[in-house]
Design an enzyme around this catalytic site. Structure first.
Site, PDB file in Angstrom:
ATOM      1  CE  LYS A 148      -3.916  -2.154   2.233  1.00 56.31           C
ATOM      2  NZ  LYS A 148      -3.336  -3.369   2.607  1.00 56.31           N
ATOM      3  NE  ARG A 149       6.413   0.745   1.064  1.00 55.35           N
ATOM      4  CZ  ARG A 149       6.412  -0.031   1.970  1.00 55.35           C
ATOM      5  NH1 ARG A 149       4.978  -0.268   2.481  1.00 55.35           N
ATOM      6  NH2 ARG A 149       7.209  -0.951   2.449  1.00 55.35           N
TER       7      ARG A 149
END
Length: 281
Positions: A99-100
């Site tokens: 989830k960057r």
């Protein structure tokens, strides 16, 4: 760098051959304890290797949650690197659940870490957050295209808190979540049999008929099993896009460990139930 075949094409083939199932690798402390393992690097390694050995040769996707490895520092990341390598060698596609999301050179660095073929953590796809603006994801989009990898963009997530952002209405009466789906449709235009740019859409959200989920790319759908959704719910939630859904099951499979046969049997049961539900839909 020689690009792989596009992620969307590889995913479509894996789903058709192995069934549309993603199994999470989520070695949180309570699950390690359930397996009789210590909450340390040795326990982490035993857990990860067992899951990979049990299911990587049989399911379409394995989805390691990077946070559970990162909490052990460099040694934990070394375990994650090995899990990715072994899962891909066994034929599973690896979706790194990290989830960057950031801007500019920082987003580019995140992309290099997970989407460059020479990186130790190179994965077939990466989960990303677009909530600094969809345009902030451009470095990841560009590198994914270059390498043959994919992205799963958080669009309509299963956590209750997500609604305050994702269901917020923008000028023109389109919600933020719908805006993300429209961006992805543009990325996937003309890509057959499946685009490489997907969305994360929770299987627990109920009727999503007001959203155009048929945006040419895959839909990674958490929520099956412990969160309350079932394979039978998929046609109702995803409508005509159900054939592009990759449901993710974590605890529903992992709770059967550390027995390899039991893990494998649980994954195969979910895969068959999902395949049947998709066919019925």
């Amino acid at each position: 760098m020689t690009a792989l075949e596009p992620f969307g094409a590889r995913l479509r083939r894996a789903m058709d051959e192995r069934g549309p199932l993603s199994v999470g690798i989520d070695p949180h402390a309570s699950l390690l304890a359930e397996w009789g393992l210590n909450d340390d690097v040795a326990g982490l390694e035993r857990f990860s290797r067992t899951v990979v050995e049990a299911v990587a040769g049989r399911v379409a996707v394995l989805k390691p949650q990077s946070a559970f490895f990162e909490r052990f520092g460099a040694r934990g990341l070394a375990v994650l690197e090995k899990a990715v390598e072994e899962a891909r060698a066994a034929g599973a596609l690896v979706v790194m659940d990290a989830k960057r999301g950031d801007i500019g050179s920082t987003m580019a660095a995140y992309a290099e870490a997970f989407l460059h073929q020479g990186a130790p953590l190179f994965s077939d796809a990466l989960t990303v957050s677009p909530y600094l603006g969809y345009g902030s994801l451009k470095p990841a989009v560009d590198l994914a295209r270059e390498s043959g990898a994919g992205l799963f963009v958080l669009a309509l997530t299963s956590n209750p808190e997500g609604g305050e952002v994702q269901h917020a209405v923008r000028p023109g009466d389109r919600t933020v979540g719908a805006t993300m789906l429209a961006h992805l449709a543009a990325e996937n235009a003309g890509q057959e049999p499946l685009g490489s740019f997907g969305a994360v859409v929770g299987a627990t959200l109920g009727d999503l008929s007001s959203y155009d989920l048929d945006m040419g790319g895959p839909l990674l759908a958490p929520g099956i099993g412990a969160q309350g959704a079932t394979p039978a719910d998929l046609p109702r939630v995803f409508g005509k896009a159900v054939h592009n859904v990759v449901p993710n099951v974590s605890r529903g499979v992992l709770r059967h460990g550390p027995d390899i046969v039991a893990l494998r049997d649980a994954a195969e049961r979910f895969a068959e139930e999902i395949r049947a539900a998709v066919a019925a839909g």
